[in-house]
Each structure stands twice: as C-alpha cells, then as structure tokens.
Design a protein around this motif. Structure first.
Motif, PDB file in Angstrom:
ATOM      1  N   LYS A 195       0.871  -1.182   0.000  1.00  0.00           N
ATOM      2  CA  LYS A 195       0.000   0.000   0.000  1.00  0.00           C
ATOM      3  C   LYS A 195       0.908   1.232   0.000  1.00  0.00           C
ATOM      4  O   LYS A 195       1.837   1.329   0.791  1.00  0.00           O
ATOM      5  N   LEU A 196       0.644   2.140  -0.908  1.00  0.00           N
ATOM      6  CA  LEU A 196       1.474   3.339  -1.005  1.00  0.00           C
ATOM      7  C   LEU A 196       0.818   4.494  -0.246  1.00  0.00           C
ATOM      8  O   LEU A 196      -0.404   4.654  -0.296  1.00  0.00           O
ATOM      9  N   PRO A 197       1.609   5.312   0.444  1.00  0.00           N
ATOM     10  CA  PRO A 197       1.027   6.443   1.166  1.00  0.00           C
ATOM     11  C   PRO A 197       0.418   7.480   0.219  1.00  0.00           C
ATOM     12  O   PRO A 197      -0.527   8.169   0.571  1.00  0.00           O
ATOM     13  N   VAL A 212      -0.103   5.264 -11.047  1.00  0.00           N
ATOM     14  CA  VAL A 212       0.143   3.835 -11.157  1.00  0.00           C
ATOM     15  C   VAL A 212      -0.224   3.187  -9.819  1.00  0.00           C
ATOM     16  O   VAL A 212       0.387   3.493  -8.800  1.00  0.00           O
ATOM     17  N   PRO A 213      -1.236   2.305  -9.833  1.00  0.00           N
ATOM     18  CA  PRO A 213      -1.597   1.642  -8.576  1.00  0.00           C
ATOM     19  C   PRO A 213      -0.581   0.570  -8.218  1.00  0.00           C
ATOM     20  O   PRO A 213       0.190   0.124  -9.071  1.00  0.00           O
ATOM     21  N   PRO A 214      -0.564   0.145  -6.955  1.00  0.00           N
ATOM     22  CA  PRO A 214       0.336  -0.951  -6.584  1.00  0.00           C
ATOM     23  C   PRO A 214       0.003  -2.201  -7.399  1.00  0.00           C
ATOM     24  O   PRO A 214      -1.166  -2.485  -7.659  1.00  0.00           O
ATOM     25  N   GLY A 215       1.010  -2.917  -7.822  1.00  0.00           N
ATOM     26  CA  GLY A 215       0.796  -4.090  -8.657  1.00  0.00           C
ATOM     27  C   GLY A 215       0.731  -5.373  -7.857  1.00  0.00           C
ATOM     28  O   GLY A 215       1.238  -5.469  -6.742  1.00  0.00           O
ATOM     29  N   ASN A 216       0.067  -6.350  -8.439  1.00  0.00           N
ATOM     30  CA  ASN A 216       0.021  -7.705  -7.903  1.00  0.00           C
ATOM     31  C   ASN A 216       0.528  -8.634  -8.987  1.00  0.00           C
ATOM     32  O   ASN A 216       0.329  -8.380 -10.179  1.00  0.00           O
ATOM     33  N   GLU A 217       1.168  -9.710  -8.578  1.00  0.00           N
ATOM     34  CA  GLU A 217       1.714 -10.640  -9.553  1.00  0.00           C
ATOM     35  C   GLU A 217       1.493 -12.070  -9.111  1.00  0.00           C
ATOM     36  O   GLU A 217       1.437 -12.366  -7.922  1.00  0.00           O
ATOM     37  N   ILE A 218       1.376 -12.940 -10.106  1.00  0.00           N
ATOM     38  CA  ILE A 218       1.346 -14.381  -9.879  1.00  0.00           C
ATOM     39  C   ILE A 218       2.636 -14.926 -10.487  1.00  0.00           C
ATOM     40  O   ILE A 218       2.916 -14.715 -11.668  1.00  0.00           O
ATOM     41  N   LEU A 219       3.422 -15.595  -9.676  1.00  0.00           N
ATOM     42  CA  LEU A 219       4.665 -16.222 -10.116  1.00  0.00           C
ATOM     43  C   LEU A 219       4.455 -17.729 -10.068  1.00  0.00           C
ATOM     44  O   LEU A 219       4.045 -18.268  -9.043  1.00  0.00           O
ATOM     45  N   VAL A 220       4.691 -18.406 -11.204  1.00  0.00           N
ATOM     46  CA  VAL A 220       4.542 -19.854 -11.270  1.00  0.00           C
ATOM     47  C   VAL A 220       5.899 -20.454 -11.618  1.00  0.00           C
ATOM     48  O   VAL A 220       6.506 -20.080 -12.618  1.00  0.00           O
ATOM     49  N   GLY A 272      11.662 -23.710 -14.774  1.00  0.00           N
ATOM     50  CA  GLY A 272      11.371 -22.442 -15.427  1.00  0.00           C
ATOM     51  C   GLY A 272      10.285 -21.729 -14.647  1.00  0.00           C
ATOM     52  O   GLY A 272       9.717 -22.271 -13.705  1.00  0.00           O
ATOM     53  N   PHE A 273      10.000 -20.494 -15.041  1.00  0.00           N
ATOM     54  CA  PHE A 273       8.963 -19.754 -14.343  1.00  0.00           C
ATOM     55  C   PHE A 273       8.194 -18.870 -15.305  1.00  0.00           C
ATOM     56  O   PHE A 273       8.648 -18.557 -16.404  1.00  0.00           O
ATOM     57  N   GLY A 274       7.011 -18.470 -14.871  1.00  0.00           N
ATOM     58  CA  GLY A 274       6.175 -17.523 -15.598  1.00  0.00           C
ATOM     59  C   GLY A 274       5.682 -16.484 -14.624  1.00  0.00           C
ATOM     60  O   GLY A 274       5.520 -16.759 -13.428  1.00  0.00           O
ATOM     61  N   LEU A 275       5.457 -15.292 -15.109  1.00  0.00           N
ATOM     62  CA  LEU A 275       5.037 -14.189 -14.257  1.00  0.00           C
ATOM     63  C   LEU A 275       3.911 -13.434 -14.943  1.00  0.00           C
ATOM     64  O   LEU A 275       4.030 -13.074 -16.120  1.00  0.00           O
ATOM     65  N   ALA A 276       2.819 -13.220 -14.221  1.00  0.00           N
ATOM     66  CA  ALA A 276       1.695 -12.431 -14.723  1.00  0.00           C
ATOM     67  C   ALA A 276       1.482 -11.256 -13.775  1.00  0.00           C
ATOM     68  O   ALA A 276       1.384 -11.455 -12.564  1.00  0.00           O
ATOM     69  N   SER A 277       1.417 -10.053 -14.326  1.00  0.00           N
ATOM     70  CA  SER A 277       1.234  -8.851 -13.513  1.00  0.00           C
ATOM     71  C   SER A 277      -0.157  -8.274 -13.730  1.00  0.00           C
ATOM     72  O   SER A 277      -0.718  -8.363 -14.819  1.00  0.00           O
ATOM     73  N   SER A 278      -0.687  -7.676 -12.678  1.00  0.00           N
ATOM     74  CA  SER A 278      -2.000  -7.055 -12.761  1.00  0.00           C
ATOM     75  C   SER A 278      -2.070  -5.898 -11.772  1.00  0.00           C
ATOM     76  O   SER A 278      -1.443  -5.937 -10.723  1.00  0.00           O
ATOM     77  N   TYR A 279      -2.881  -4.924 -12.119  1.00  0.00           N
ATOM     78  CA  TYR A 279      -3.119  -3.806 -11.205  1.00  0.00           C
ATOM     79  C   TYR A 279      -4.525  -3.886 -10.627  1.00  0.00           C
ATOM     80  O   TYR A 279      -5.100  -2.905 -10.217  1.00  0.00           O
ATOM     81  N   THR A 280      -5.071  -5.097 -10.600  1.00  0.00           N
ATOM     82  CA  THR A 280      -6.378  -5.338 -10.005  1.00  0.00           C
ATOM     83  C   THR A 280      -6.178  -6.119  -8.706  1.00  0.00           C
ATOM     84  O   THR A 280      -5.062  -6.445  -8.336  1.00  0.00           O
ATOM     85  N   ALA A 281      -7.263  -6.456  -8.056  1.00  0.00           N
ATOM     86  CA  ALA A 281      -7.194  -7.241  -6.819  1.00  0.00           C
ATOM     87  C   ALA A 281      -6.545  -8.596  -7.091  1.00  0.00           C
ATOM     88  O   ALA A 281      -6.682  -9.161  -8.178  1.00  0.00           O
TER      89      ALA A 281
END
Length: 88
Positions: free
Chosen positions: A24-26, A36-44, A54-63
């Motif tokens: 959470k940003l002040p 730019v809202p704080p980002g969320n990511e899924i790392l597999v 190996g890995f994959g990364l998906a980024s989102s600015y949603t919940a």
C-alpha cells in the motif's frame, strides 16, 4: 544447445504458485498521464520430470483474489503432465 533443451525438457512434474502483493502506497505514484496503482503478480515455477525448471510471471493492477482463484480451483491439475515445450 537447442537439441539438449528438446531432449531434457520433458513433462511438467511439479509447480508452485506464489501470489505477490504490492505494498500500500502512502500516495499514488504518477506517470505522465495517470497514477500507477500498486501491482500484484502471480509467479509460477515449473519443474519437469528431468529436473529442468522455469517460471512464468503475470502482472496485474487489479485485486489479487481473482488471480489466485483458478489456482485454488484445480487449474494446476490441467498443467501437470503436459509437455513443457508445448505452445500455450
């Protein structure tokens, strides 16, 4: 070489899923046109039967909850045993 990768890749034997939640940003971080809202990511992280990882990364600015839900509802089961080099 590419031949080594084709021989060693094999089938997906295990995977781990990590939900990475941005802080959470002040106050918002602004670019030229919008905040730019704080980002969320899924790392597999995937591992084959032969030990290739190996890995994959998906980024989102949603919940984060909608991003995690498929993984909790069996999506990983669809991936297990698949050819690691097969296209999506």
């Amino acid at each position: 070489s590419e031949l080594w990768l084709l021989i060693m890749a094999g089938r997906i034997a295990s995977l781990e899923v990590f939900a990475l939640v941005g802080p959470k940003l002040p106050r918002p971080h602004w670019t030229a046109h919008f905040p730019v809202p704080p980002g969320n990511e899924i790392l597999v992280r995937l591992k084959t039967q032969e030990g290739v990882q190996g890995f994959g990364l998906a980024s989102s600015y949603t919940a984060i909850d909608p991003l995690v839900k498929p993984w909790k509802n069996g999506f990983a089961d669809l991936i297990m045993g698949q050819d690691a080099l097969a296209p999506e």
